[in-house]
Enzyme design. Structure first.
Site, PDB file in Angstrom:
ATOM      1  N   ASP A 164      23.961  30.537   9.913  1.00  0.00           N
ATOM      2  CA  ASP A 164      24.480  29.645   8.532  1.00  0.00           C
ATOM      3  C   ASP A 164      25.631  30.728   8.826  1.00  0.00           C
ATOM      4  O   ASP A 164      26.361  30.714   7.501  1.00  0.00           O
ATOM      5  CB  ASP A 164      23.812  30.924   7.689  1.00  0.00           C
ATOM      6  CG  ASP A 164      22.104  30.710   7.442  1.00  0.00           C
ATOM      7  OD1 ASP A 164      22.587  28.791   7.453  1.00  0.00           O
ATOM      8  OD2 ASP A 164      21.318  30.372   6.544  1.00  0.00           O
ATOM      9  N   ARG A 181      20.863  36.791   8.484  1.00  0.00           N
ATOM     10  CA  ARG A 181      22.142  36.682   8.487  1.00  0.00           C
ATOM     11  C   ARG A 181      23.103  37.766   9.000  1.00  0.00           C
ATOM     12  O   ARG A 181      24.688  38.176   8.852  1.00  0.00           O
ATOM     13  CB  ARG A 181      22.193  35.890   7.543  1.00  0.00           C
ATOM     14  CG  ARG A 181      22.356  34.882   6.670  1.00  0.00           C
ATOM     15  CD  ARG A 181      22.748  34.155   5.553  1.00  0.00           C
ATOM     16  NE  ARG A 181      24.692  33.443   5.807  1.00  0.00           N
ATOM     17  CZ  ARG A 181      24.561  33.165   5.201  1.00  0.00           C
ATOM     18  NH1 ARG A 181      24.618  33.274   4.005  1.00  0.00           N
ATOM     19  NH2 ARG A 181      26.235  33.600   5.181  1.00  0.00           N
ATOM     20  N   ARG A 215      20.695  38.005  -4.330  1.00  0.00           N
ATOM     21  CA  ARG A 215      21.506  38.458  -3.148  1.00  0.00           C
ATOM     22  C   ARG A 215      21.866  39.666  -3.294  1.00  0.00           C
ATOM     23  O   ARG A 215      21.393  40.956  -3.067  1.00  0.00           O
ATOM     24  CB  ARG A 215      22.315  37.570  -2.477  1.00  0.00           C
ATOM     25  CG  ARG A 215      21.183  36.381  -2.271  1.00  0.00           C
ATOM     26  CD  ARG A 215      20.228  36.738  -0.983  1.00  0.00           C
ATOM     27  NE  ARG A 215      20.287  34.748  -0.353  1.00  0.00           N
ATOM     28  CZ  ARG A 215      20.173  34.086   0.376  1.00  0.00           C
ATOM     29  NH1 ARG A 215      21.090  34.346   0.939  1.00  0.00           N
ATOM     30  NH2 ARG A 215      19.865  32.890   1.104  1.00  0.00           N
ATOM     31  N   HIS A 270      23.136  31.951  -5.248  1.00  0.00           N
ATOM     32  CA  HIS A 270      24.246  32.818  -5.692  1.00  0.00           C
ATOM     33  C   HIS A 270      25.803  32.669  -6.757  1.00  0.00           C
ATOM     34  O   HIS A 270      25.057  31.419  -6.863  1.00  0.00           O
ATOM     35  CB  HIS A 270      25.325  32.192  -4.208  1.00  0.00           C
ATOM     36  CG  HIS A 270      24.742  33.229  -2.843  1.00  0.00           C
ATOM     37  ND1 HIS A 270      24.951  32.079  -1.469  1.00  0.00           N
ATOM     38  CD2 HIS A 270      24.567  34.224  -2.725  1.00  0.00           C
ATOM     39  CE1 HIS A 270      24.605  33.482  -0.815  1.00  0.00           C
ATOM     40  NE2 HIS A 270      24.548  34.203  -1.689  1.00  0.00           N
ATOM     41  N   CYS A 279      30.440  27.277  -0.145  1.00  0.00           N
ATOM     42  CA  CYS A 279      30.202  27.374   0.650  1.00  0.00           C
ATOM     43  C   CYS A 279      30.894  27.420   1.984  1.00  0.00           C
ATOM     44  O   CYS A 279      30.757  28.812   2.526  1.00  0.00           O
ATOM     45  CB  CYS A 279      28.962  27.340   0.752  1.00  0.00           C
ATOM     46  SG  CYS A 279      27.380  27.822  -0.588  1.00  0.00           S
TER      47      CYS A 279
END
Length: 282
Positions: free
Chosen positions: A77, A102, A148, A177, A275
Site C-alpha cells: 500500500d 502498513r 483511521r 479517510h 491517495c
C-alpha cells in the site's frame, strides 16, 4: 446530485505544485483493511503500473513537479503516498498507521522526506494517516477521524504545528479517510473551495462544513461510491476518476477543468488519484 454554487463559472487559476508519489512496484491486495479490498480479485500489476505512470505524466503535463519515493517490498500500500505524511509550511508531521500491515511505511516516508529537505519529520505518538485524513484548505486544517486517524491525533498535530485543527467525524466505512469524501478544489486562503459528500459525515461535522464553506459543491453517493471525491486539484485542473462523469460536469460549471485518469487497478486497494499523490509544496 445537489450542489451549491458560490462562484458559477468563475475564472480559476492553476498553481504549480510539488507532489510526492510511489511507484506500485510491490502493489497487490494481500490483505483486507478497508471495504474496497478483496483478496479474491486479482490485481493486474502491469496495468496498475501503467495507470500510475499515466497519473504521474498527467501531473507533470499540468506543470507540476513529481518526486518518486522508492517502494519497499512487503509494503503493497506504499503506492498511496498521501498517507505518508502531512507537509506544511510550518512543519512536517509523519504518520502512525492504524493497521500493522502498513506500519513499515511510516519510517520509509519519514526518512525520504528528511533526506529531500522536508524535515525534521515529527514522529507521532497518536495514530494519524497523513493527508488521507489531514487536508489543508486555506487557513483551515481539516482533520478526519472515526476509522483511521484518531481524535487524539488532532490535538497532537495542533500542538506540533501550532495551529487550529477542524475535527470532522466520518461515519461510513466506505469513506474511511477524509480524502475519500472531500476534495480540496482550491487551497488558496483568498478563496478556499471544496466539494464534499454529506453522507460520509455525522450531523455535527456537516454543520461545521456548511459554516466554513457555505458555497461548497455537495456531491451525491453515486460520485462518492466510485471514489470520485478522491481527486487532485491545482486550483483549476481537477484530476479525478473517469467514472465520476456527473461530478466532472458540476466542476466545469464551477469553472474547473476536469482531467480524467483511470486508476481502476489501484482502486482495488481503496485508492484513487489523491491517495496516490502527496502534496509537498504549493
Amino acid at each position: 446530485m445537489t450542489s451549491t454554487l458560490a462562484e458559477p463559472a468563475a475564472v480559476r487559476t492553476a498553481r504549480p505544485r510539488r507532489f510526492v508519489m510511489c511507484r506500485p512496484d510491490h502493489f497487490t491486495v494481500s490483505y483486507e483493511i478497508n471495504p474496497w479490498m478483496d483478496r479474491t480479485r486479482a490485481v493486474d500489476a502491469e496495468l496498475a503500473l501503467a495507470q500510475w505512470e499515466t497519473l504521474k505524466a498527467t501531473h507533470e503535463r499540468l506543470g507540476h513537479v513529481v518526486d518518486v519515493v522508492p517502494g519497499v517490498a512487503g509494503l503493497p500500500d506504499m503506492v498511496y503516498a498521501a498517507n505518508g505524511a502531512l507537509v506544511t509550511a510550518g512543519g512536517t508531521v509523519g504518520v502512525r498507521f492504524a493497521h500493522p500491515e502498513r506500519a513499515g511505511e511510516a519510517e520509509a516516508y519519514a526518512r525520504w522526506l528528511e533526506a529531500a529537505g522536508f524535515g525534521p519529520v515529527h514522529r507521532p505518538v497518536e495514530v494519524n494517516e497523513g493527508e488521507g485524513d489531514l487536508l489543508l484548505v486555506g487557513e483551515h486544517l481539516l482533520a478526519g477521524f472515526g476509522f483511521r486517524t484518531t481524535r487524539a491525533a488532532h490535538a497532537e498535530i495542533a500542538r506540533v504545528l501550532d495551529r487550529d485543527v477542524v475535527s470532522l467525524r466520518l461515519v461510513d466505512p466506505r469513506f474511511y479517510h477524509l480524502d475519500t469524501a472531500l476534495t480540496v478544489l482550491d487551497d488558496d486562503p483568498a478563496h478556499p473551495d471544496v466539494a464534499w459528500f454529506p453522507g460520509a459525515f455525522d450531523a455535527a461535522s456537516r454543520e461545521v462544513l456548511e459554516d466554513l464553506f457555505p458555497g461548497a459543491l455537495r456531491t451525491d453517493e453515486a460520485t462518492a461510491a466510485v471514489l470520485g471525491m478522491n481527486a487532485v486539484s491545482d486550483g483549476r485542473h481537477v484530476v479525478l476518476s473517469p467514472a465520476a462523469a456527473q461530478y466532472a460536469e458540476l466542476l466545469r460549471g464551477r469553472g474547473y477543468e476536469p482531467v480524467p485518469v483511470d486508476l481502476s487497478e489501484l482502486l482495488k486497494g481503496g485508492g484513487g488519484a489523491k491517495c496516490c499523490t502527496l502534496l509537498a509544496r504549493s
